[in-house]
Design a protein around this motif. Structure first.
Motif, short mmCIF file in Angstrom:
data_model
loop_
_atom_site.label_atom_id
_atom_site.label_comp_id
_atom_site.label_asym_id
_atom_site.label_seq_id
_atom_site.Cartn_x
_atom_site.Cartn_y
_atom_site.Cartn_z
N ARG A 199 0.83 -1.20 0.00
CA ARG A 199 0.00 0.00 0.00
C ARG A 199 0.87 1.25 0.00
N VAL A 200 1.92 1.25 0.80
CA VAL A 200 2.83 2.41 0.86
C VAL A 200 3.52 2.60 -0.48
N VAL A 201 3.99 1.51 -1.09
CA VAL A 201 4.67 1.60 -2.39
C VAL A 201 3.71 2.13 -3.46
N GLU A 202 2.48 1.67 -3.43
CA GLU A 202 1.49 2.08 -4.44
C GLU A 202 1.02 3.52 -4.24
N THR A 203 0.81 3.93 -2.99
CA THR A 203 0.21 5.24 -2.73
C THR A 203 1.21 6.33 -2.36
N GLY A 204 2.38 5.94 -1.86
CA GLY A 204 3.33 6.92 -1.38
C GLY A 204 2.89 7.58 -0.08
N GLN A 205 1.95 6.95 0.63
CA GLN A 205 1.40 7.50 1.86
C GLN A 205 1.76 6.61 3.05
N ILE A 206 1.78 7.21 4.24
CA ILE A 206 1.99 6.46 5.48
C ILE A 206 0.81 5.53 5.71
N ASP A 207 1.08 4.33 6.17
CA ASP A 207 0.04 3.37 6.50
C ASP A 207 0.20 2.99 7.97
N ILE A 208 -0.76 3.40 8.79
CA ILE A 208 -0.74 3.10 10.22
C ILE A 208 -1.74 1.98 10.46
N LEU A 209 -1.28 0.94 11.11
CA LEU A 209 -2.10 -0.24 11.33
C LEU A 209 -2.55 -0.35 12.78
N PRO A 210 -3.64 -1.08 13.04
CA PRO A 210 -4.01 -1.37 14.42
C PRO A 210 -3.01 -2.37 15.00
N PRO A 211 -3.03 -2.58 16.30
CA PRO A 211 -2.12 -3.57 16.90
C PRO A 211 -2.24 -4.93 16.20
#
Length: 139
Positions: A79-91
């Motif tokens: 997702r980060v590679v595709e969007t160039g955006q930070i991806d914050i996940l739940p625990p």
């Protein structure tokens, strides 16, 4: 800070010394760097994991058929590679193999963030994985 002359900044040493738990991978998930605190948390050595695919260096627990850590990590990095955006996940539960080859139940608060070169091309993904096992076992 002066940029002329006598000293240069050792950014690798600064990164490795950060108190937060980070690992850096290329867009194809190859590990290129890790903080000392990440290594301490996971019980891995820098020389053992640098150059490996992060999913191979930190596989799912084969004794837990419900383990989804590598799937979640792979999807987030993609997702980060595709969007160039930070991806914050739940625990996320992501068991870690100890020195004896035994997988220990662990919980992490992960995030993945892009790092770009001067031309705006994504060249690295910063994977933060704060170990929150102690907090999760209290709840």
């Amino acid at each position: 800070m002066s940029t002329s002359g006598a000293s240069t900044v050792d950014y690798q040493k600064i990164f490795e010394s950060l108190p937060s738990q980070y690992i850096i991978v290329t867009p194809d998930r190859t590990i290129v760097a890790a903080t000392d605190s990440f290594l301490a948390s996971t019980g891995k050595s820098r020389s053992a994991i640098v150059g490996m695919d992060i999913l191979d260096a930190f596989p799912d627990n084969p004794d837990n058929p419900e383990a989804k850590g590598t799937e979640i990590l792979r999807t987030s990095i993609e997702r980060v590679v595709e969007t160039g955006q930070i991806d914050i996940l739940p625990p996320v539960r992501y068991d870690i193999e100890n020195a004896d080859g035994v997988f220990e139940p662990r919980w992490f608060q992960p995030l993945n963030a892009p790092a770009f070169d001067d031309d705006g091309k994504l060249v690295y993904v910063l994977h933060g994985a704060e170990d929150i096992t102690a907090q999760m076992s209290k709840s």
